[in-house]
Write an enzyme that holds these catalytic residues in place. Structure first.
Site, PDB file in Angstrom:
ATOM      1  N   SER A  51      35.824  -7.583 -16.438  1.00 18.19           N
ATOM      2  CA  SER A  51      37.269  -7.767 -16.393  1.00 18.19           C
ATOM      3  C   SER A  51      37.722  -8.496 -17.644  1.00 18.19           C
ATOM      4  CB  SER A  51      37.659  -8.589 -15.152  1.00 18.19           C
ATOM      5  OG  SER A  51      39.016  -8.982 -15.218  1.00 18.19           O
ATOM      6  N   TYR A  67      36.284 -16.217 -10.433  1.00 21.45           N
ATOM      7  CA  TYR A  67      36.336 -14.813 -10.840  1.00 21.45           C
ATOM      8  C   TYR A  67      36.032 -14.668 -12.331  1.00 21.45           C
ATOM      9  CZ  TYR A  67      37.884  -9.952 -10.975  1.00 21.45           C
ATOM     10  OH  TYR A  67      37.925  -8.596 -11.121  1.00 21.45           O
TER      11      TYR A  67
END
Length: 270
Positions: free
Chosen positions: A151, A161
């Site tokens: 990501s 994350y």
């Protein structure tokens, strides 16, 4: 844990390439399955829910005339990871797509330890072990490709994350260096905001203006094109390529400051 089954007892065509996709029943994973099926790949689809996998497999077999195998696994467990490693060891896998993942809407300090461990298992441990297993077989066969969905958040400091996606990116880059003298390609995909069920499952609102959001079809097609070209890092879309380039030169102190503010605002909205 249920084991893999070849659908309709139809053997895969040995002349066709085969791809294994994790998190394949929805979102980017389903789009990877669709586009690889269109390219003539037989598929092994892995996810936790059999019903969604079967529905996806039915659709792909019907539309593209390929053989789809389903593997019901929970990659938050070592058993689930081992099940897929067994598939990789027993069967020829030409392309591995590490796509499975999920987000946490709570901060690091407010997240249960079990959720933190599951997050790490799915998006880092599974990526590392599956990539290792696939890379060894691909190296011996002299062909193959590994695609890991990281990501653009890997460049930031958005808590757990960002941390796990950054680690997955580094693992992918390290593996690509080990395989540099082989025909095997290893690619990390760094998408920005993508229109999938990801945020709905987290029960958080989509952030930012509409122009920041990409279609899954575009993300997958560009990342597969980059993987075929042997690119180690794929950043779909011109707008996010620009953000990626800026991220390489922005001081980390500023990155932490911007990431922290974004994270706080997002948690308040959710």
């Amino acid at each position: 844990m249920e084991t893999a089954t070849t659908r309709r007892n139809t053997a895969a065509d040995p002349t066709r390439p085969r791809a294994l996709i994790t998190g394949a029943s929805a979102g980017l994973g389903r789009e990877y399955a669709k586009q690889l099926a269109l390219d003539g790949y037989d598929l092994v689809l892995a996810a936790r829910g059999r019903e969604a996998l079967e529905a996806c497999a039915d659709e792909l077999e019907r539309h593209y005339g390929i053989v789809v195998q389903v593997q019901v696994v929970d990659l938050a467990t070592q058993e689930g990871i081992d099940d897929l490693i067994d598939v990789i060891d027993r069967e020829r896998i030409d392309v591995l797509v590490n796509n499975a993942g999920f987000g946490l809407k709570t901060s690091l300090m407010d997240t249960d330890p079990e959720q933190l461990i599951a997050n790490d298992m799915v998006m880092l441990r599974a990526v590392t072990l599956l990539s290792r297993a696939a890379a060894r077989h691909m190296r011996d066969r002299g062909r193959g490709g590994i695609v890991t969905v990281s990501s653009l958040a890997a460049l930031g400091a958005y808590g757990v994350y960002s941390a796990v996606k950054s680690a997955a990116l580094l693992v992918t880059e390290a593996l690509s260096s080990e395989l540099i003298d082989t025909p095997v390609t290893v690619t990390a995909v760094l998408p920005g905001f993508v229109k999938t069920e990801f945020h709905d499952r987290m029960r958080v609102r989509r952030a930012g203006p509409e122009w920041l959001w990409l279609d899954a079809e575009h993300v997958v097609s560009e990342s597969l094109r980059d993987a075929r070209r042997g690119r180690v890092v794929s950043v779909p879309s011109t707008r996010y390529k620009a953000i990626y380039a800026i991220g390489q030169v922005v001081p980390r102190g500023l990155v932490r400051s911007l990431s922290g503010g974004f994270g706080v605002r997002r948690r308040k909205r959710s």
